[in-house]
Design a protein around this motif. Structure first.
Motif, PDB file in Angstrom:
ATOM      1  N   SER A  35       0.828  -1.205   0.000  1.00 31.99           N
ATOM      2  CA  SER A  35       0.000   0.000   0.000  1.00 31.99           C
ATOM      3  C   SER A  35       0.868   1.263   0.000  1.00 31.99           C
ATOM      4  CB  SER A  35      -0.930  -0.017   1.205  1.00 31.99           C
ATOM      5  OG  SER A  35      -1.647   1.171   1.269  1.00 31.99           O
ATOM      6  N   PHE A  87       3.741   1.452  -1.423  1.00 32.63           N
ATOM      7  CA  PHE A  87       4.270   1.560  -2.779  1.00 32.63           C
ATOM      8  C   PHE A  87       3.184   2.022  -3.763  1.00 32.63           C
ATOM      9  CE2 PHE A  87       7.323  -1.831  -1.116  1.00 32.63           C
ATOM     10  CZ  PHE A  87       8.206  -0.862  -0.675  1.00 32.63           C
ATOM     11  N   GLY A  88       1.928   1.688  -3.475  1.00 33.51           N
ATOM     12  CA  GLY A  88       0.822   2.214  -4.288  1.00 33.51           C
ATOM     13  C   GLY A  88       0.714   3.725  -4.127  1.00 33.51           C
ATOM     14  N   VAL A  89       0.881   4.205  -2.903  1.00 34.75           N
ATOM     15  CA  VAL A  89       0.876   5.654  -2.669  1.00 34.75           C
ATOM     16  C   VAL A  89       2.090   6.294  -3.362  1.00 34.75           C
ATOM     17  CG1 VAL A  89       1.007   7.476  -0.918  1.00 34.75           C
ATOM     18  CG2 VAL A  89      -0.456   5.481  -0.530  1.00 34.75           C
ATOM     19  N   ALA A 105       3.419   5.288  -6.119  1.00 35.68           N
ATOM     20  CA  ALA A 105       3.031   5.387  -7.536  1.00 35.68           C
ATOM     21  C   ALA A 105       2.174   6.634  -7.759  1.00 35.68           C
ATOM     22  CB  ALA A 105       2.277   4.126  -7.961  1.00 35.68           C
ATOM     23  N   ARG A 106       1.217   6.845  -6.877  1.00 40.36           N
ATOM     24  CA  ARG A 106       0.373   8.055  -6.942  1.00 40.36           C
ATOM     25  C   ARG A 106       1.223   9.315  -6.910  1.00 40.36           C
ATOM     26  NH1 ARG A 106      -4.280   6.080  -2.813  1.00 40.36           N
ATOM     27  NH2 ARG A 106      -5.446   5.091  -4.497  1.00 40.36           N
ATOM     28  N   ALA A 107       2.130   9.358  -5.936  1.00 42.31           N
ATOM     29  CA  ALA A 107       2.938  10.557  -5.710  1.00 42.31           C
ATOM     30  C   ALA A 107       3.825  10.840  -6.919  1.00 42.31           C
ATOM     31  CB  ALA A 107       3.770  10.382  -4.440  1.00 42.31           C
ATOM     32  N   SER A 141      -4.741   1.214  -2.933  1.00 46.19           N
ATOM     33  CA  SER A 141      -3.318   1.570  -3.029  1.00 46.19           C
ATOM     34  C   SER A 141      -2.448   0.322  -2.906  1.00 46.19           C
ATOM     35  CB  SER A 141      -2.919   2.654  -2.025  1.00 46.19           C
ATOM     36  OG  SER A 141      -3.189   2.266  -0.717  1.00 46.19           O
ATOM     37  N   SER A 142      -2.864  -0.630  -2.079  1.00 47.20           N
ATOM     38  CA  SER A 142      -2.099  -1.875  -1.980  1.00 47.20           C
ATOM     39  C   SER A 142      -2.144  -2.653  -3.298  1.00 47.20           C
ATOM     40  CB  SER A 142      -2.637  -2.713  -0.820  1.00 47.20           C
ATOM     41  OG  SER A 142      -1.988  -3.946  -0.786  1.00 47.20           O
ATOM     42  N   GLY A 193       0.297  -1.029  -5.480  1.00 43.97           N
ATOM     43  CA  GLY A 193       1.649  -1.408  -5.081  1.00 43.97           C
ATOM     44  C   GLY A 193       2.030  -2.766  -5.666  1.00 43.97           C
ATOM     45  N   GLU A 240      -1.973   7.569  -9.759  1.00 42.34           N
ATOM     46  CA  GLU A 240      -1.668   6.192 -10.161  1.00 42.34           C
ATOM     47  C   GLU A 240      -1.929   6.002 -11.655  1.00 42.34           C
ATOM     48  OE1 GLU A 240      -3.882   7.103  -7.860  1.00 42.34           O
ATOM     49  OE2 GLU A 240      -5.701   5.875  -7.865  1.00 42.34           O
ATOM     50  N   LEU A 282       0.848   7.603 -13.612  1.00 37.72           N
ATOM     51  CA  LEU A 282       2.094   6.832 -13.599  1.00 37.72           C
ATOM     52  C   LEU A 282       1.975   5.570 -14.456  1.00 37.72           C
ATOM     53  CD1 LEU A 282       5.003   6.381 -12.433  1.00 37.72           C
ATOM     54  CD2 LEU A 282       3.890   4.720 -10.950  1.00 37.72           C
TER      55      LEU A 282
END
Lengths: 205, 205
Positions: A51, A53-55, A57-59, B50-51, B54, B80, B83
């Motif tokens: 999660s 790492f998902g954030v 990606a967003r950032a 988000s997970s 990720g 996301e 990206l």
């Protein structure tokens, strides 16, 4: 379901959803503070690091500058590291730890590695040019007594006001949870590993 | 802590960790099955989508082909999406939904959108060239009665054996949890939104 029932269901749905929209709209209107957030992902379930790492990606998608510090060294063939290292201008990725403590079996070495990682983290947490800092598997530093919690919380409190921080790891200490804005407890309902399934690339690492 | 105490602590730590390593090593040795996993991220806390993203980052890093189908349309300025659309050869990204149901307030339109999204999902779930399929916010299709659960579970069961699937959303139905390999319940301990903090770009979207 016949047409009459369906029409009734649709009408009731419409009324319920109109009320819900009012409530949601009001909540959104009253949430106007903007600040850097401290997020914690804890618990025994899967999804704490992924999660984060998902954030990340967003950032990156928003053009942010990000820093990842991994306090526990995982495998060197991780997919996330391979992907995010394609964005060296936006992401600094530091693997500082020495492996899970039952792998190293050397508390003094683990402690020195955690202290060195925290020195690096402090640099990121003092730099307003960094929008997001991920301290992956950081909670183990408190569980195993590698770091004192209070000075860590002081540094987190004094970081640049718009900087976001995500801390992951099991058993986050209560004072850290108290200091955070958003805390999620990832609870394990079930895990493939329990059923004798191997850690699969692309899912677990 | 004086040196003697510290030496004692280090020795006890070493013994405990040696035992733990044996247990962990044994568990890893016995987990040898390889298969495509069905993962579910449910619960009311942050981190479900988000997970999944990720894990998507991981999968891309491993060179996998991936498909994302969003059953509920979120904002179009998500980080996301920005990206992952940089990897068009590895990721197909479809936003099929019509917005949260309290936004649309039109159950028939929501149902048609979910049915159309499921048709697209079925194509991905039948294609062995796709290694990872993410069905984001899919559970709402059952909560609101847009789709029947049983035929969905049949399609999931009959998918290519090495294909991984992640389903996200609140209130995953029990039969879906039963069919899954790994299920995480993201529990909300606290959320910045409750304290009047706005959804922040790079963290919430």
């Amino acid at each position: 379901m016949n047409n009459e029932q369906d029409t009734g269901r649709n009408e009731r749905h419409e009324q319920r959803m109109a009320r819900k929209k009012d409530i949601v709209d009001e909540k959104i209107a009253s949430a106007q503070t903007e600040k850097g957030l401290l997020l914690i992902h804890t618990g025994n379930g899967k999804g704490k690091s992924s999660s984060a790492f998902g954030v990340l990606a967003r950032a990156i998608g928003h053009g942010f500058n990000c820093a990842v510090i991994q306090f526990v060294k995982s495998r060197s063939d991780s997919g996330e590291e391979a992907l995010f290292q394609k964005f060296p201008e936006q992401v600094s990725w530091q693997v500082m730890g020495e492996g899970f403590t039952w792998e190293t079996q050397d508390r003094e070495r683990d402690k020195r590695a955690a202290e060195a990682a925290w020195v690096e983290a402090c640099k990121k947490l003092a730099d307003p040019a960094i929008d997001l800092v991920i301290l992956d598997e950081f909670t183990y530093a408190f569980k195993f007594g590698w770091l004192e919690l209070e000075p860590v919380i002081d540094v987190l409190r004094q970081r640049p006001p718009m900087q976001h921080v995500i801390i992951t790891g099991r058993a986050a200490p209560p004072a850290l949870i108290e200091a955070a804005d958003t805390v999620t407890e990832m609870g394990m309902v079930k895990h493939a590993f329990q059923q004798g399934i191997k850690a699969m690339p692309g899912v677990e690492y």
